[in-house]
Every structure is written in C-alpha cells, then in structure tokens.
Design a protein around this motif. Structure first.
Motif, PDB file in Angstrom:
ATOM      1  N   TYR A 248     -14.202 -13.932  12.327  1.00 41.69           N
ATOM      2  CA  TYR A 248     -12.965 -14.677  12.096  1.00 41.69           C
ATOM      3  C   TYR A 248     -12.699 -15.589  13.277  1.00 41.69           C
ATOM      4  CZ  TYR A 248     -11.995 -11.637   8.166  1.00 41.69           C
ATOM      5  OH  TYR A 248     -12.077 -10.986   6.977  1.00 41.69           O
ATOM      6  N   PRO A 249     -12.031 -16.700  13.045  1.00 43.75           N
ATOM      7  CA  PRO A 249     -11.795 -17.642  14.148  1.00 43.75           C
ATOM      8  C   PRO A 249     -10.679 -17.175  15.056  1.00 43.75           C
ATOM      9  CG  PRO A 249     -10.775 -18.476  12.162  1.00 43.75           C
ATOM     10  CD  PRO A 249     -11.479 -17.205  11.771  1.00 43.75           C
ATOM     11  N   PRO A 313     -10.341 -22.146   1.687  1.00 45.91           N
ATOM     12  CA  PRO A 313      -9.803 -20.828   1.358  1.00 45.91           C
ATOM     13  C   PRO A 313      -8.598 -20.400   2.197  1.00 45.91           C
ATOM     14  CG  PRO A 313     -11.729 -20.578   2.750  1.00 45.91           C
ATOM     15  CD  PRO A 313     -11.590 -22.048   2.491  1.00 45.91           C
ATOM     16  N   CYS A 314      -8.241 -21.192   3.222  1.00 43.81           N
ATOM     17  CA  CYS A 314      -7.127 -20.778   4.086  1.00 43.81           C
ATOM     18  C   CYS A 314      -5.812 -20.674   3.309  1.00 43.81           C
ATOM     19  CB  CYS A 314      -6.951 -21.768   5.237  1.00 43.81           C
ATOM     20  SG  CYS A 314      -8.313 -21.792   6.412  1.00 43.81           S
ATOM     21  N   CYS A 317      -5.099 -17.424   1.853  1.00 41.64           N
ATOM     22  CA  CYS A 317      -5.644 -16.305   2.641  1.00 41.64           C
ATOM     23  C   CYS A 317      -4.527 -15.500   3.295  1.00 41.64           C
ATOM     24  CB  CYS A 317      -6.589 -16.848   3.707  1.00 41.64           C
ATOM     25  SG  CYS A 317      -7.272 -15.559   4.779  1.00 41.64           S
ATOM     26  N   ARG A 319      -4.642 -14.099   6.039  1.00 39.27           N
ATOM     27  CA  ARG A 319      -4.658 -14.249   7.506  1.00 39.27           C
ATOM     28  C   ARG A 319      -4.150 -15.616   7.959  1.00 39.27           C
ATOM     29  NH1 ARG A 319      -7.815 -11.233  11.006  1.00 39.27           N
ATOM     30  NH2 ARG A 319      -8.293 -13.157  12.120  1.00 39.27           N
ATOM     31  N   LYS A 320      -3.608 -16.397   7.054  1.00 38.95           N
ATOM     32  CA  LYS A 320      -3.319 -17.778   7.457  1.00 38.95           C
ATOM     33  C   LYS A 320      -2.199 -17.869   8.489  1.00 38.95           C
ATOM     34  CE  LYS A 320      -0.238 -19.249   3.728  1.00 38.95           C
ATOM     35  NZ  LYS A 320      -0.126 -20.163   2.588  1.00 38.95           N
ATOM     36  N   ASP A 323      -4.240 -16.647  12.147  1.00 41.72           N
ATOM     37  CA  ASP A 323      -5.078 -17.565  12.937  1.00 41.72           C
ATOM     38  C   ASP A 323      -4.862 -19.038  12.590  1.00 41.72           C
ATOM     39  OD1 ASP A 323      -6.574 -18.100  10.566  1.00 41.72           O
ATOM     40  OD2 ASP A 323      -7.889 -16.415  10.989  1.00 41.72           O
ATOM     41  N   GLY A 325      -5.944 -20.792  10.344  1.00 47.39           N
ATOM     42  CA  GLY A 325      -7.166 -21.488   9.934  1.00 47.39           C
ATOM     43  C   GLY A 325      -8.131 -21.750  11.069  1.00 47.39           C
ATOM     44  N   THR A 341     -11.399 -25.263   6.866  1.00 47.01           N
ATOM     45  CA  THR A 341     -11.426 -23.951   7.516  1.00 47.01           C
ATOM     46  C   THR A 341     -12.401 -24.000   8.688  1.00 47.01           C
ATOM     47  OG1 THR A 341     -10.959 -22.865   5.433  1.00 47.01           O
ATOM     48  CG2 THR A 341     -12.052 -21.527   7.109  1.00 47.01           C
ATOM     49  N   CYS A 345     -15.099 -18.822  10.493  1.00 45.84           N
ATOM     50  CA  CYS A 345     -14.552 -17.838   9.544  1.00 45.84           C
ATOM     51  C   CYS A 345     -15.577 -17.443   8.488  1.00 45.84           C
ATOM     52  CB  CYS A 345     -13.306 -18.407   8.872  1.00 45.84           C
ATOM     53  SG  CYS A 345     -12.613 -17.237   7.693  1.00 45.84           S
ATOM     54  N   LYS A 347     -15.074 -16.650   5.601  1.00 48.59           N
ATOM     55  CA  LYS A 347     -14.730 -17.193   4.283  1.00 48.59           C
ATOM     56  C   LYS A 347     -15.140 -18.663   4.137  1.00 48.59           C
ATOM     57  CE  LYS A 347     -10.796 -14.123   3.544  1.00 48.59           C
ATOM     58  NZ  LYS A 347      -9.384 -14.029   3.157  1.00 48.59           N
TER      59      LYS A 347
END
Ligand code: SF4
Ligand code: FES
Length: 378
Positions: A248-249, A313-314, A317, A319-320, A323, A325, A341, A345, A347
């Motif tokens: 993940y970023p 996909p952000c 998501c 997790r948006k 992080d 994105g 993205t 990531c 994704k």
C-alpha cells in the motif's frame, strides 16, 4: 481532519474544509556544498539570483505563524549557505515558530552554530550519507565530509540542542545501516531516521543506481527492529522503507494540502516538495499571494485535496481516507497521470510492474554511474 471526512461513506467523494497547516518546509536556498545523488530537489534548481530576499522570507514566516504553522523546517539545499540565516532564524523564533534546522553540517563553524542557537534554533537535523569517509564522499560528492559531520554533531550535542541524524538509505550505503546506528549513538543523537530513498528529483533520475535489492531491504528491516529493542531509552529509530516494494502507498505529506506545505527558494508555494513535477498545476508565489490565500484557495492546493478528484479504484476504496490514494507526484512519474492511484498500491493495475521494475533496475545498474546533483546537469 474533520469527523465528517472520517465518517463519510467510502463510495462518496468529498472535499474537506481544510484545517490550518502544521508544518512549513522552507527551502531557503538550493545552494549546497554537497551533491548527493539521492537529493529530492528538482532537476531545475533555483539559482541564487532567484532567491527570495531577507524581508520576504521574514514576511513568509510571520504569515505562516498567523496561519497556524507550528513547525518550521528550515531546509534547502544547505540553509546555512544563506548569509542571513541567523536573522531569518531570529525572526522565525520571534513569531513563535519551532525551528528545525535541516543541515549537512558542512560550513557551519562553532561561531555560526552559537549564533543560530542564540537566535532561537530549537532542533537540528543532520544528514548522514554513510558511516565512514569513503561512502560519505561517494554518495555526497564532497571530500572530507564525514569528519566535518562528526565534529558538527559533537558541537550540537555539547550545546544541549536535540540532534536527529537523517540517513537516506540506498544501494550505495544499505550495507552500513548497522554501523550508522552505532554512529548515531556515538554522536549523541536522540533520534535516527533510517529513511530509504524516496524517488523524486535527482533521486528519480538516479533511481536505477540507487534502488536496493529486496533481500537487502528485508535485512535492514530486521536490523532496525533488533537495534530498536537494544537501544530503547538511548536512541529512537524511525524507519521509512522503500515503497516500491510495499503493498500500500504512503500517506504522502499527511495528505495533499492537509498538514504541511513547502516554499521554494524563489517563493513558489507547493503542497509538497516535489509538486513542481506536476507541471499542469498553477503554483502561486509568496510575492503575489498571502500564504493564507494560497493554502485555502490556491489552485495547486485544491487540485488534489480531499477525495473529490479521485478515480477508481481509490474512489470506492475503504482506505481512501487513510492514504488519500498515495503520492500524486509518484502517480504522475510512474503512470503519467497525477490523479491515478499511486501504482505502489496493490489495487493499481500497474502494481506488479512497479515491483518488477524495482527488481530489474536494482539487478543491473551500476551504482557508480549515478549523476551528482548540480546546477548544470539539470
Ligand atoms: Fe489507497 Fe490503493 Fe485504496 Fe487508492 S486503491 S485509496 S491507493 S489503498
Ligand atoms: Fe508530492 Fe508525494 S511527493 S504528493
């Protein structure tokens, strides 16, 4: 960050009401005695003739304090290359900013150090290129740097100013991580940052020569963990690992236009230090707009603040808001579109190719072929 944002459904895009910034990275000059191959400064460095004058920097610091900034990171280049660095430090202290001087330690004699401390410098962050003279010179392109840094560190600690060492890690020095930890203890630092190279500016240009192999990265993670346990109470070790190998970023700069911002030597106000690479953005200058106007309404700040600019996909998501994105500058550099993205990531459709690229580059390029940072080579 407001509760409204945190509680928002992941499938809805929102633009938050920005809070005041906490930190300002003031790149007061790009001039520097070192020529580090991992430097994140832009390839087009600002010449001395383009730098803001003393009074303008002082106004910037006053505006920053009024805006709510708490931490001033005085950086560059080498900030002490400016003749007015003591005057700038004094003014920043007078308006209530906590001052972290980010320096190579080269060219800062005892008299200048005393003057900086007397003027109000609260904390010093010293860069470390290697654990001995050979690696320090090879990475920074400067002869005799290691001994100067050691003497400078000793002088800082003797004066009771908290010292952090910042060691940027890459293929040329990754084998010295354990020694750098020991040197940090020997130097009397309170904190050590083991920060794997982030690939912006000159570091992106030299990425193939700097990228470590996966096995070495994994080993340093273990080395850092072991040292943390052993040195608890003596040295705090922060670690940033290379995100090209991550799933993940990172939450870059705490989120675009959310916590921190930068001002370049020539006065451009940037949401992050590498933002100029996103060339379609309109960066306002402190000569034309107040910091408050720029922070709240500057087009470069509103462009990627919050989540309303996101694509899939952000966009949907969970997790948006964790992080945001990832990194916009990295998304642009690696995908050609800053609104994509971050391909770090898992994704991202490009995720696998990023890992493959890192592995391939680290296997073939010769570290010795890296380009030293300089005003002409850009
Ligand atoms: Fe973050 Fe990836 Fe989710 Fe985008 S898709 S918000 S980069 S975890
Ligand atoms: Fe610019 Fe990450 S460095 S957003």
């Amino acid at each position: 960050m407001s509760d409204t944002i945190l509680l928002d459904r992941p499938d809805r895009a929102v633009t938050p009401q920005p809070q005041p910034p906490l930190g300002l990275l003031a790149e007061v000059t790009h001039r520097c005695p070192l020529r580090c191959t991992y430097c994140s400064n832009p390839l087009q460095l600002d010449p001395k003739s383009a730098e803001l004058d003393t009074e303008t920097w002082k106004r910037v610091f006053s505006e920053a304090a009024e805006l709510g900034v708490i931490h001033l990171h005085m950086s560059g280049g080498e900030p002490t290359a400016r003749r007015d660095i003591v005057e700038l430090t004094r003014h920043a202290a007078e308006v209530g900013l906590y001052i972290n001087l980010i320096t190579s330690g080269i060219g800062v004699d005892d008299a200048k150090l005393d003057a900086l401390i007397e003027a109000g410098c609260d904390h010093i962050q010293l860069s470390m290129q290697g654990a001995d003279e050979g690696i320090t010179q090879r990475v920074g392109g400067y002869r005799g740097g290691y001994e100067k840094k050691r003497a400078f560190a000793r002088a800082v600690v003797e004066r009771g100013v908290p010292l952090t060492l910042n060691a940027v890690i890459h293929r040329m020095n990754i084998h010295q991580v354990p020694e750098m930890i020991e040197k940090a203890v020997e130097f009397g630092a309170k904190r050590l940052e083991i920060a794997h190279t982030q690939y912006y500016g000159w570091a992106l240009k030299n990425r193939a020569q700097l990228m470590p192999v996966r096995e070495d990265v994994d080993r340093t993670i273990e080395e850092v963990e072991t040292a943390r346990a052993r040195l608890k109470g003596t040295l705090v070790i922060d670690a940033v690992f290379p995100d090209y190998y991550a799933r993940y970023p990172k939450l870059c700069n705490g989120g675009w236009g959310t916590r921190t911002f930068s001002v370049t030597p020539s006065g451009k106000v940037l949401p992050c230090h590498a933002a100029e690479t996103i060339t379609h953005l309109d960066f306002w200058n402190v000569r034309d707009h107040s910091l408050a106007e720029t922070w709240y309404d500057g087009p470069a700040f509103t462009a990627y603040r919050g989540t309303s600019w996101m694509k899939e996909p952000c966009l949907s998501c969970e997790r948006k808001h964790v992080d945001f994105g990832g990194c916009r500058c990295q998304a642009l550099a690696l995908t050609g579109d800053a609104a994509n993205t971050d391909p770090v990531c898992i994704k991202s459709p490009l995720h696998d190719s990023i890992g493959t690229m890192a592995t391939t580059e680290s296997a073939v390029a010769e570290p010795g072929a890296a380009t030293y940072r300089g005003f002409r080579a850009g």
